[in-house]
Design a protein around this motif. Structure first.
Motif, short mmCIF file in Angstrom:
data_model
loop_
_atom_site.label_atom_id
_atom_site.label_comp_id
_atom_site.label_asym_id
_atom_site.label_seq_id
_atom_site.Cartn_x
_atom_site.Cartn_y
_atom_site.Cartn_z
N VAL A 141 0.84 -1.21 0.00
CA VAL A 141 0.00 0.00 0.00
C VAL A 141 0.88 1.25 0.00
CG1 VAL A 141 -1.61 1.37 1.40
CG2 VAL A 141 -1.99 -1.07 1.10
N ALA A 142 1.86 1.29 0.90
CA ALA A 142 2.71 2.48 1.02
C ALA A 142 3.46 2.74 -0.29
CB ALA A 142 3.69 2.33 2.18
N ILE A 143 3.98 1.66 -0.89
CA ILE A 143 4.74 1.85 -2.13
C ILE A 143 3.84 2.37 -3.25
CG2 ILE A 143 5.97 0.63 -3.98
CD1 ILE A 143 7.32 -1.04 -1.85
N VAL A 144 2.64 1.79 -3.35
CA VAL A 144 1.72 2.24 -4.41
C VAL A 144 1.41 3.73 -4.23
CG1 VAL A 144 -0.65 2.07 -5.28
CG2 VAL A 144 0.69 -0.01 -4.87
N ILE A 145 1.08 4.13 -2.99
CA ILE A 145 0.73 5.54 -2.75
C ILE A 145 1.94 6.43 -3.03
CG2 ILE A 145 0.10 7.21 -0.97
CD1 ILE A 145 -1.69 5.05 0.22
N LYS A 146 3.10 5.99 -2.59
CA LYS A 146 4.32 6.78 -2.83
C LYS A 146 4.55 6.98 -4.33
CE LYS A 146 9.22 6.03 -3.09
NZ LYS A 146 9.47 7.23 -3.79
N ILE A 147 4.40 5.90 -5.10
CA ILE A 147 4.64 6.02 -6.55
C ILE A 147 3.61 6.95 -7.19
CG2 ILE A 147 4.57 4.74 -8.73
CD1 ILE A 147 5.92 2.43 -7.25
N LEU A 148 2.35 6.84 -6.74
CA LEU A 148 1.32 7.72 -7.30
C LEU A 148 1.66 9.19 -7.03
CD1 LEU A 148 -2.02 5.84 -6.52
CD2 LEU A 148 -0.94 6.22 -8.75
N ILE A 149 2.12 9.47 -5.79
CA ILE A 149 2.48 10.85 -5.45
C ILE A 149 3.67 11.31 -6.30
CG2 ILE A 149 3.38 12.34 -3.63
CD1 ILE A 149 1.79 10.74 -1.65
N ASP A 150 4.67 10.43 -6.43
CA ASP A 150 5.83 10.79 -7.25
C ASP A 150 5.40 11.14 -8.67
OD1 ASP A 150 7.24 10.19 -5.05
OD2 ASP A 150 8.14 8.34 -5.81
N LEU A 151 4.50 10.32 -9.22
CA LEU A 151 4.03 10.58 -10.59
C LEU A 151 3.29 11.91 -10.66
CD1 LEU A 151 2.79 7.07 -11.75
CD2 LEU A 151 4.80 8.32 -12.55
N PHE A 152 2.45 12.14 -9.64
CA PHE A 152 1.68 13.39 -9.62
C PHE A 152 2.61 14.60 -9.65
CE2 PHE A 152 -0.04 16.90 -7.06
CZ PHE A 152 -1.12 17.24 -7.85
N PHE A 153 3.66 14.57 -8.84
CA PHE A 153 4.53 15.75 -8.76
C PHE A 153 5.45 15.89 -9.97
CE2 PHE A 153 3.25 15.96 -4.31
CZ PHE A 153 2.92 17.30 -4.28
N ARG A 154 5.37 14.96 -10.89
CA ARG A 154 6.14 15.14 -12.11
C ARG A 154 5.27 15.57 -13.28
NH1 ARG A 154 10.24 10.20 -12.38
NH2 ARG A 154 10.95 11.37 -14.18
N SER A 233 17.95 16.68 -1.38
CA SER A 233 17.74 16.17 -2.72
C SER A 233 16.60 16.93 -3.37
CB SER A 233 17.41 14.68 -2.66
OG SER A 233 16.93 14.25 -3.90
N ASN A 234 16.61 17.06 -4.67
CA ASN A 234 15.47 17.70 -5.33
C ASN A 234 14.62 16.67 -6.05
OD1 ASN A 234 17.14 17.07 -7.42
ND2 ASN A 234 16.91 19.00 -8.51
N ARG A 235 14.90 15.40 -5.80
CA ARG A 235 14.12 14.35 -6.46
C ARG A 235 12.96 13.97 -5.56
NH1 ARG A 235 17.16 12.28 -10.82
NH2 ARG A 235 15.41 10.90 -11.13
N ILE A 236 11.75 14.12 -6.10
CA ILE A 236 10.56 13.87 -5.30
C ILE A 236 10.54 12.43 -4.80
CG2 ILE A 236 9.10 13.40 -7.34
CD1 ILE A 236 7.92 15.27 -4.24
N GLY A 237 11.03 11.50 -5.61
CA GLY A 237 11.03 10.09 -5.20
C GLY A 237 11.85 9.87 -3.94
N VAL A 238 12.98 10.53 -3.84
CA VAL A 238 13.84 10.41 -2.66
C VAL A 238 13.14 11.03 -1.45
CG1 VAL A 238 16.06 11.04 -1.66
CG2 VAL A 238 15.91 10.47 -4.09
#
Lengths: 302, 264
Positions: A141-154, A233-238
Motif C-alpha cells: 500500500v505504502a509503495i503504491v501511494i508513494k509512486i502515485l504521489i511521485d508521478l503526480f509531482f512530475r 535532494s530535489n528528487r521527489i522520489g527520494v
C-alpha cells in the motif's frame, strides 16, 4: 515487535506524506490534519458498520479528508485568514463533525466486523506466515501511494504546485491562480491523512475522536527525521521515501518509549512530551548542521 | 496594445498617509514599442507597472488591452499576455527545482493539468534555446536553480519569458540588483530578444544613458505624472544633458538630491 513498528510506521507514513506535501512542498503549515485523521477513521468505521464495500469506504474516507482540506484552503483564500488559523478552525469544527459521523459517540469499535485487514489476512493465511501478512500488505500500500504521489509531482500540475511553495509570484506570472493550487494541494494532503486514518482505525479495531490529537506533531517529527537521514535532494522520489522511512523510525522511538520507558519511570502519558522534545532536538541538530555547512563554505571561499 | 485612460492611484485615502502615486495618466502603448521609463524614487514608475500588470487596481480610470477593458482583471489572468521581470532575480524562478522543471513550468501560460509534458523532445528544445544565453547552462539542466548566480537566473527568467510569447513585457529595473558585468550581459540579451522577436516592451531604468540608448520611446515621470513623452527621431537626438535641461524646463526645479538617482 519489529513487524508492529513497521506496520504502524507504514500506516502513519501515509499521513506523513500528506504532512510532507503541505509543510514542505506547498509551504502551507496546515493543522487540519488533527481533525482529518480521525475523520478518515470515523468515515471508515461508519462505512464498515453500514456494510459498504470496503474499498469504496476507503475512497469515501479519502474524499472526506480532501473536502476538509479544501475547507481550510477556502477559508484561508477568501477570508484572508492566516493559514495556521484556518487550519485550527477546520480542525475544531471537525471534532464535532467526527462525533456526528460516529453516531454521537466518541469511540466506536469494529473488532467483530470484517475489515480490509481481516479480509487480507484470511486470503493469504497459509501462504504467507500470519505475522507477516499485514506487514507485506502495508508495504505494498505504502509503495503504491508513494509512486502515485511521485508521478503526480512530475506532471505539469504537480510541478507548478512545487513552484508555488518556492515562489508564489512565479506561479502568478505563469497565469495560474495560487488560490486554486492551494485548494488542490491542501485537499490532496488531507485526503492522504484521512486515508491513513481509515487504515489506522481498521488496524486498531476502533475509531475515536481523540485519535488525531497531536498527529500533526508526529507527522512533522517524522518528516524531520526523514530529512535528517538523507542529504538534500530535489528528487521527489527520494523525498517521499525519506518521509516514509522517517515515519518508521519515529514509531521505533515511540515503541522504545512505550515499552522500555518504565526504566526511567516514564508512563504512556509522557509520550506527547517526548514527541515535542524530539522535534526540538531535531531542530537543534538541523541548525547545527546548517551552521557547520556555512562555516565550511566560509573556509573554502577564503 | 495597452491603453491607460485617466488612470489615478490613491493609496490610503482619507488617512494621514494619503498618497497620490499616479495622478490622471493617459498613455497608449503601441504595438512594437520599446519604451524606457525614467524618474526619481517615488515618481510612480513601479506603481504604473503594478497597474498595468494588475497587481493593484486603479482608484480611477480604465485600462484597455486591445480595446478590451481589463481594469479589474486579476494579475494571474493578465499574466497570460503580459510578462514581467522584477528587480529581484529570485522572483522569476523556483530555487529548489531543476532548470528543466523551471523551463517546463514557464513554457506555457495558464492552468496546468495532470499531464507530463517534460520529455526528451522538450529537453532538446530547451537545450537549443539555452545556448543563446552563452552561459553554458545547457549542460546544467538537472541542477537546482539555487546553484545559479543572480545574473544567470535573471537571464533565464528573460529567456523563459520570451519563450512564452507575451504580448507586452514589463522590465522593472531588472538589471539593478546585478553586478555591472552581469547587468551588461542581461541588458544586451534583453535588447537582442526584443528586436529579434519584435516584442512590445516597457523598461524602467535609473540609468539615463541606458534610457536614451535603448528603445524607440522615452517616458519621464515625476510626482505621479508623465511629464515628458518622446519617440522616434526626437528620442534619437536626445542626450543626457538635453534630458536634464528638459526636466528643468518642465518642472522649473533643480534636481537636488535626485541628481544622484538619475545619474548618467
Amino acid at each position: 515487535m519489529i513487524e508492529g513498528i513497521l506496520v504502524e510506521g507504514l500506516i502513519y507514513g501515509i499521513m506523513v506524506l500528506g504532512v510532507f506535501i503541505t509543510f514542505r512542498v506547498l509551504d502551507f503549515p496546515d493543522l487540519t490534519v488533527d481533525g482529518s485523521f480521525p475523520l478518515g477513521a470515523a468515515l471508515m468505521v461508519q462505512c464498515i458498520l453500514l456494510d459498504v464495500n470496503l474499498w469504496l469506504a476507503l475512497l469515501v474516507a479519502f474524499i472526506g479528508g480532501m473536502l476538509a482540506g479544501m475547507v481550510t484552503a477556502l477559508i484561508h483564500n477568501h477570508l484572508r485568514v492566516p493559514n495556521l488559523l484556518a487550519g485550527i478552525l477546520t480542525m475544531t469544527m471537525l471534532y464535532s463533525v467526527n462525533i456526528r459521523i460516529l453516531g454521537n459517540r466518541a469511540n466506536v469499535p469494529v473488532l467483530e466486523h470484517e475489515t480490509i485487514l481481516t479480509k487480507v489476512s484470511e486470503r493469504f493465511s497459509g501462504i504467507i506466515p500470519d505475522e507477516y501478512i499485514l506487514l507485506l500488505f502495508f508495504i505494498v500500500v505504502a509503495i503504491v501511494i508513494k509512486i502515485l504521489i511521485d508521478l503526480f509531482f512530475r506532471t505539469d500540475l504537480g510541478m507548478t504546485l512545487g513552484a508555488m511553495g518556492n515562489n508564489e509570484q512565479m506561479v502568478i506570472s505563469q497565469g495560474v491562480d495560487p488560490k486554486t493550487l492551494k485548494t488542490i494541494g491542501v485537499g490532496l494532503s488531507n485526503g492522504l491523512v484521512a486515508l491513513s486514518g481509515a487504515f489506522a482505525a481498521q488496524y486498531l479495531g476502533f475509531a475515536d475522536v481523540g485519535l488525531g490529537q497531536g498527529i500533526i506533531v508526529s507527522g512533522l517529527a517524522s518528516v524531520m527525521i526523514g530529512e535528517f537521514l538523507v542529504m538534500k535532494s530535489n528528487r521527489i522520489g527520494v523525498l517521499t521515501l525519506c518521509a516514509i522511512l522517517g515515519s518508521i523510525l519515529f514509531h521505533a522511538v515511540l515503541y522504545l518509549g512505550r515499552y522500555y520507558g518504565y526504566v526511567i519511570h516514564m508512563t504512556p502519558n509522557d509520550l506527547n512530551l517526548i514527541k515535542g522534545i524530539l522535534i526540538i532536538i531535531l531542530l537543534i541538530l538541523t541548525q547545527a548542521k546548517k551552521l557547520k555547512k556555512v562555516a565550511i563554505k566560509a573556509v573554502v571561499e577564503k | 496594445m495597452i491603453e491607460l485612460k485617466n488612470v489615478s492611484m490613491l493609496f490610503n485615502p482619507g488617512t494621514v498617509n494619503e498618497n497620490l502615486a499616479i495622478s490622471t495618466i493617459n498613455l497608449k502603448v503601441k504595438e512594437g514599442d520599446f519604451i524606457t521609463v525614467i524618474g526619481s524614487n517615488g515618481a510612480g514608475k513601479s506603481t504604473l507597472f503594478n497597474l498595468v500588470a494588475g497587481t493593484i487596481i486603479p482608484s480611477q480610470g480604465t485600462i484597455l488591452a486591445n480595446d478590451r477593458d481589463i481594469t479589474r482583471e486579476p494579475e494571474y489572468r493578465r499574466a497570460r499576455y503580459i510578462g514581467r521581470i522584477f528587480q529581484n532575480p529570485l522572483l522569476g524562478t523556483a530555487s529548489n527545482m531543476s532548470l528543466e522543471d523551471n523551463m517546463m513550468i514557464t513554457y506555457r501560460k495558464g492552468f496546468k493539468w495532470l499531464k507530463r509534458s517534460l520529455n526528451n523532445k522538450m529537453r532538446e528544445f530547451f537545450r537549443a534555446e539555452l545556448v543563446q544565453l552563452e552561459m553554458g547552462l545547457e549542460d546544467r539542466m538537472k541542477e537546482n536553480l539555487a546553484m545559479f548566480s543572480g545574473g544567470q537566473r535573471q537571464a533565464l527568467t528573460l529567456l523563459m519569458m520570451v519563450l512564452s510569447k507575451p504580448e507586452l513585457i514589463l522590465l522593472d529595473e531588472h538589471t539593478a540588483a546585478l553586478d555591472p558585468k552581469n547587468a551588461e550581459i542581461v541588458l544586451e540579451l534583453t535588447n537582442k530578444f526584443i528586436r529579434e522577436y519584435n516584442l512590445t516592451s516597457m523598461m524602467i531604468t535609473h540609468n539615463m544613458s541606458h534610457a536614451i540608448e535603448f528603445g524607440n520611446r522615452l517616458l519621464m515621470m515625476d510626482k505621479g505624472e508623465i511629464i515628458f513623452d518622446v519617440e522616434g527621431d526626437a528620442k534619437r537626438e536626445l542626450t543626457v544633458e538635453k534630458l536634464i535641461e528638459k526636466f528643468h524646463e518642465i518642472r522649473h526645479a533643480s534636481f537636488g538630491d535626485d541628481k544622484a538617482l538619475l545619474s548618467p
